[in-house]
Scaffold this motif. Sequence first.
Motif, short mmCIF file in Angstrom:
data_model
loop_
_atom_site.label_atom_id
_atom_site.label_comp_id
_atom_site.label_asym_id
_atom_site.label_seq_id
_atom_site.Cartn_x
_atom_site.Cartn_y
_atom_site.Cartn_z
N PRO A 104 -4.90 0.05 22.87
CA PRO A 104 -4.72 1.41 23.52
C PRO A 104 -3.79 2.39 23.11
O PRO A 104 -3.44 3.41 23.54
CB PRO A 104 -4.64 1.11 25.10
CG PRO A 104 -3.95 -0.31 25.08
CD PRO A 104 -4.42 -1.15 23.79
N ASP A 105 -3.22 1.80 22.02
CA ASP A 105 -2.07 2.73 21.50
C ASP A 105 -2.64 3.84 20.50
O ASP A 105 -3.66 3.75 19.67
CB ASP A 105 -1.38 1.91 20.52
CG ASP A 105 -0.35 2.75 19.41
OD1 ASP A 105 0.34 3.85 19.80
OD2 ASP A 105 -0.23 2.18 18.26
N PRO A 106 -2.59 5.09 21.09
CA PRO A 106 -3.11 6.23 20.35
C PRO A 106 -2.79 6.46 18.58
O PRO A 106 -3.74 6.82 17.97
CB PRO A 106 -2.35 7.78 21.02
CG PRO A 106 -1.55 6.94 22.22
CD PRO A 106 -1.22 5.45 22.00
N PHE A 107 -1.80 5.95 18.07
CA PHE A 107 -1.51 5.89 16.80
C PHE A 107 -2.29 4.96 16.16
O PHE A 107 -2.82 5.40 15.07
CB PHE A 107 -0.10 5.57 16.46
CG PHE A 107 0.14 5.50 14.94
CD1 PHE A 107 0.42 6.86 14.18
CD2 PHE A 107 0.59 4.54 14.21
CE1 PHE A 107 0.54 6.50 13.02
CE2 PHE A 107 0.81 4.32 12.79
CZ PHE A 107 0.79 5.38 12.27
N THR A 108 -2.60 3.68 16.75
CA THR A 108 -3.41 2.97 15.98
C THR A 108 -4.92 3.60 16.09
O THR A 108 -5.68 3.26 15.05
CB THR A 108 -3.43 1.59 16.98
OG1 THR A 108 -2.04 1.05 16.89
CG2 THR A 108 -4.37 0.65 16.30
N LYS A 109 -5.29 4.14 17.17
CA LYS A 109 -6.61 4.87 17.23
C LYS A 109 -6.88 5.85 16.05
O LYS A 109 -7.82 6.00 15.66
CB LYS A 109 -6.83 5.56 18.67
CG LYS A 109 -7.27 4.35 19.55
CD LYS A 109 -7.51 4.81 21.09
CE LYS A 109 -7.56 3.97 21.87
NZ LYS A 109 -8.35 2.71 21.92
N LEU A 110 -5.67 6.82 15.92
CA LEU A 110 -5.84 7.63 14.85
C LEU A 110 -5.80 6.97 13.44
O LEU A 110 -6.50 7.55 12.68
CB LEU A 110 -4.57 8.47 14.91
CG LEU A 110 -4.50 9.65 15.98
CD1 LEU A 110 -3.09 10.41 16.15
CD2 LEU A 110 -5.73 10.33 15.91
N VAL A 111 -5.35 5.81 13.23
CA VAL A 111 -5.48 5.09 12.02
C VAL A 111 -6.77 4.70 11.62
O VAL A 111 -7.09 4.59 10.54
CB VAL A 111 -4.09 3.99 11.94
CG1 VAL A 111 -4.40 3.18 10.60
CG2 VAL A 111 -2.88 4.84 12.04
N TYR A 112 -7.35 4.09 12.63
CA TYR A 112 -8.55 3.39 12.38
C TYR A 112 -9.64 4.17 12.47
O TYR A 112 -10.85 4.19 12.09
CB TYR A 112 -8.77 2.48 13.34
CG TYR A 112 -8.29 1.17 13.11
CD1 TYR A 112 -8.56 0.36 12.03
CD2 TYR A 112 -7.07 0.56 14.13
CE1 TYR A 112 -7.60 -0.86 11.86
CE2 TYR A 112 -6.40 -0.59 13.81
CZ TYR A 112 -6.70 -1.23 12.68
OH TYR A 112 -5.93 -2.52 12.52
N LEU A 113 -9.52 5.46 13.08
CA LEU A 113 -10.72 6.32 13.27
C LEU A 113 -11.46 6.94 12.02
O LEU A 113 -12.60 6.93 11.74
CB LEU A 113 -10.28 7.69 14.20
CG LEU A 113 -11.25 8.60 14.68
CD1 LEU A 113 -11.10 8.67 16.05
CD2 LEU A 113 -11.31 9.81 13.86
N GLN A 115 -11.39 5.36 9.25
CA GLN A 115 -12.05 4.22 8.53
C GLN A 115 -13.36 3.72 9.04
O GLN A 115 -14.41 3.52 8.59
CB GLN A 115 -10.99 2.94 8.28
CG GLN A 115 -9.64 3.45 7.57
CD GLN A 115 -8.55 2.44 7.87
OE1 GLN A 115 -8.62 1.46 8.45
NE2 GLN A 115 -7.48 2.64 7.44
N VAL A 116 -13.37 3.79 10.43
CA VAL A 116 -14.42 3.28 11.32
C VAL A 116 -15.33 4.44 11.05
O VAL A 116 -16.65 4.19 11.01
CB VAL A 116 -14.24 3.32 12.69
CG1 VAL A 116 -15.24 3.07 13.48
CG2 VAL A 116 -13.05 2.16 12.91
N PHE A 117 -15.15 5.80 10.90
CA PHE A 117 -15.85 6.90 10.65
C PHE A 117 -17.00 6.66 9.33
O PHE A 117 -18.05 6.73 9.44
CB PHE A 117 -15.48 8.35 10.90
CG PHE A 117 -16.52 9.36 10.26
CD1 PHE A 117 -17.38 9.88 11.32
CD2 PHE A 117 -16.63 9.80 9.09
CE1 PHE A 117 -18.19 10.89 11.02
CE2 PHE A 117 -17.45 10.79 8.90
CZ PHE A 117 -18.26 11.25 10.11
N ALA A 118 -15.89 6.28 8.43
CA ALA A 118 -16.59 5.98 7.09
C ALA A 118 -17.72 4.80 7.09
O ALA A 118 -18.88 5.01 6.64
CB ALA A 118 -15.64 5.68 6.07
#
Length: 140
Positions: A104-113, A115-118
């Motif tokens: 639930p960490d917002p920074f982690t979500k931003l980092v993975y977004l 890559q997951v989109f690709a």
Amino acid sequence: MQPLTFAPVGLLFAVVGVFTSLLFLGSAAVLAYWVYRDASARDANGPLWWTFLAFSGVGLVWYLAVRGERDPRHGPPSRRERLAGTWTMAMALTLVAVTVATPPDPFTKLVYLPQVFAVAFVVVYVWRVRSRPAAVGSGD
């Protein structure tokens, strides 16, 4: 006096934040294009109205629910429309996957977004575009 240096985490956050912001803005523009082109192919004119529907979640759900019932398409979607639909579906899949699979960490979500989109874009592209060849003459 020590010289100013950027902390690696701060620089990473800035780069990821800018890239993610561009991804969201690009996704909004692609979604508006896709809804507009689909509405035009169904003779449902009114570009400002359909752009508003693309940017509001409730309007988009309503449009997707009733678009096929009221107005059939006058031709197959073009290659650009199929790619815009693929982008839109990949972004939706990305948002769900990042929400469910990351902490639930917002920074982690931003980092993975990004890559997951690709990965989601490739998966949706292979599933949606490659598995259903376009009709003859539907290119741009």
